[in-house]
Design a protein around this motif. Structure first.
Motif, short mmCIF file in Angstrom:
data_model
loop_
_atom_site.label_atom_id
_atom_site.label_comp_id
_atom_site.label_asym_id
_atom_site.label_seq_id
_atom_site.Cartn_x
_atom_site.Cartn_y
_atom_site.Cartn_z
N GLU A 1 0.85 -1.32 -0.17
CA GLU A 1 -0.07 0.07 -0.05
C GLU A 1 0.85 1.27 -0.05
OE1 GLU A 1 -2.46 0.43 3.43
OE2 GLU A 1 -3.44 2.27 2.69
N VAL A 2 0.50 2.13 -0.91
CA VAL A 2 1.36 3.31 -0.98
C VAL A 2 0.68 4.54 0.24
CG1 VAL A 2 1.68 5.46 -2.47
CG2 VAL A 2 1.95 3.09 -3.36
N GLN A 3 1.73 5.00 0.82
CA GLN A 3 1.23 5.89 1.81
C GLN A 3 2.39 6.98 2.05
OE1 GLN A 3 0.67 3.76 5.65
NE2 GLN A 3 -1.00 5.09 6.36
N LEU A 4 1.74 8.10 2.05
CA LEU A 4 2.81 9.45 2.59
C LEU A 4 2.33 9.78 4.05
CD1 LEU A 4 2.56 11.42 -0.59
CD2 LEU A 4 4.49 9.76 0.32
N VAL A 5 3.08 10.05 4.95
CA VAL A 5 2.96 10.49 6.26
C VAL A 5 3.66 11.54 6.66
CG1 VAL A 5 2.79 9.77 8.70
CG2 VAL A 5 2.30 8.07 7.02
N GLU A 6 3.12 12.59 6.93
CA GLU A 6 3.73 14.00 7.34
C GLU A 6 3.88 13.87 8.71
OE1 GLU A 6 0.70 15.42 3.90
OE2 GLU A 6 0.80 14.04 5.84
N SER A 7 5.00 14.70 9.23
CA SER A 7 4.98 14.75 10.71
C SER A 7 5.82 16.11 10.96
CB SER A 7 5.79 13.67 11.25
OG SER A 7 7.11 13.45 10.87
N GLY A 8 6.05 16.68 12.20
CA GLY A 8 7.00 17.65 12.43
C GLY A 8 6.04 19.16 12.43
N GLY A 9 4.82 19.04 12.37
CA GLY A 9 4.14 20.33 12.39
C GLY A 9 3.98 20.78 14.04
N GLY A 10 3.03 21.79 13.99
CA GLY A 10 2.95 22.52 15.64
C GLY A 10 2.68 23.83 15.51
N LEU A 11 2.93 24.23 16.71
CA LEU A 11 2.84 25.72 17.10
C LEU A 11 4.08 26.32 17.22
CD1 LEU A 11 0.36 27.44 17.78
CD2 LEU A 11 0.89 26.94 20.11
N VAL A 12 4.50 27.46 16.63
CA VAL A 12 5.50 28.28 16.67
C VAL A 12 5.54 29.50 16.90
CG1 VAL A 12 6.27 27.86 14.23
CG2 VAL A 12 7.94 28.10 15.67
N GLN A 13 6.53 30.34 17.34
CA GLN A 13 6.23 31.89 17.40
C GLN A 13 6.78 32.52 16.08
OE1 GLN A 13 8.15 33.42 20.97
NE2 GLN A 13 6.84 35.35 20.86
N THR A 14 6.27 33.56 15.60
CA THR A 14 6.92 34.22 14.63
C THR A 14 8.50 34.32 14.69
OG1 THR A 14 4.76 35.51 14.48
CG2 THR A 14 6.80 36.64 13.37
N GLY A 15 9.01 33.99 13.32
CA GLY A 15 10.47 34.06 13.24
C GLY A 15 11.24 32.63 13.67
N GLY A 16 10.34 31.77 14.20
CA GLY A 16 10.95 30.32 14.57
C GLY A 16 10.83 29.50 13.43
N SER A 17 11.31 28.36 13.76
CA SER A 17 11.59 27.16 12.60
C SER A 17 10.76 25.91 12.84
CB SER A 17 12.96 27.04 12.51
OG SER A 17 13.78 28.30 12.21
N LEU A 18 10.57 25.19 11.80
CA LEU A 18 10.08 23.71 12.06
C LEU A 18 10.31 22.99 10.76
CD1 LEU A 18 6.06 24.35 12.78
CD2 LEU A 18 7.90 23.18 14.44
N ARG A 19 10.46 21.70 11.06
CA ARG A 19 10.76 20.87 9.63
C ARG A 19 10.04 20.03 9.79
NH1 ARG A 19 16.19 16.70 8.77
NH2 ARG A 19 14.81 15.57 10.49
N LEU A 20 9.38 20.04 8.55
CA LEU A 20 8.13 18.91 8.34
C LEU A 20 8.89 17.69 7.65
CD1 LEU A 20 5.43 21.22 7.10
CD2 LEU A 20 5.87 20.33 9.08
N SER A 21 8.58 16.72 7.78
CA SER A 21 8.83 15.48 7.32
C SER A 21 7.71 14.62 6.37
CB SER A 21 9.46 14.55 8.31
OG SER A 21 10.53 14.95 8.98
N CYS A 22 8.13 14.13 5.37
CA CYS A 22 7.18 13.18 4.55
C CYS A 22 7.81 11.98 4.20
CB CYS A 22 6.89 14.11 3.27
SG CYS A 22 5.84 13.22 2.09
N ALA A 23 7.33 10.97 5.23
CA ALA A 23 7.87 9.74 4.92
C ALA A 23 7.05 8.70 4.10
CB ALA A 23 7.77 9.03 6.36
N ALA A 24 7.54 7.93 3.04
CA ALA A 24 6.69 7.11 2.20
C ALA A 24 7.07 5.86 2.19
CB ALA A 24 7.40 7.52 0.79
N SER A 25 5.92 5.11 2.08
CA SER A 25 6.01 3.80 1.90
C SER A 25 5.37 3.16 0.91
CB SER A 25 5.54 3.04 3.35
OG SER A 25 4.14 3.68 3.45
#
Length: 127
Positions: A1-25
């Motif tokens: 089964e093909v699947q894409l799963v995102e992770s790494g989101g959330g709440l952050v203050q202006t000027g901050g950073s986040l890294r989103l991941s997209c893992a495939a199977s």
């Protein structure tokens, strides 16, 4: 089964950073162009960034210089590093794979080009 799963989101203050991941199977990411889209409340979904099979990257104008898309072949994962986040970056972020295409193009305004989608992950930037 093909699947894409995102992770790494959330709440952050202006000027901050986040890294989103997209893992495939179920398929290998390096054989497809992979894009990140986002949809803010009340707005249409828009393309944010893309990485092709040749590792050429494309960015929507408002994120150029702040976001970086990259691929880790060994982990079968694509990342979106987001720096200097602004409240207008608040949205539900999706990764998508152009599995059937030749992997060389980006279609920021053509969602139908993308065959597989993740479930989406929320990014909220507060001031």
């Amino acid at each position: 089964e093909v699947q894409l799963v995102e992770s790494g989101g959330g709440l952050v203050q202006t000027g901050g950073s986040l890294r989103l991941s997209c893992a495939a199977s179920g398929f290998t990411l390096d054989r497809s162009a992979i894009a990140w889209f986002r949809q803010a409340p009340g707005k249409e979904r828009e393309g944010v960034a893309c990485i092709t099979t040749g590792d050429i990257t494309y960015y929507e104008d408002s994120v150029k210089g702040r976001f970086t898309i990259s691929r880790d072949v060994a982990k079968n994962t694509v990342y979106l590093q987001m720096n200097m986040l602004q409240p207008e970056d608040t949205a539900l972020y999706y990764c998508a794979a152009d599995w059937a295409g030749d992997g060389t193009s980006w279609y920021p305004h053509n969602e139908m080009q993308y065959d597989y989608w993740g479930q989406g992950i929320q990014v909220t930037v507060f001031s």
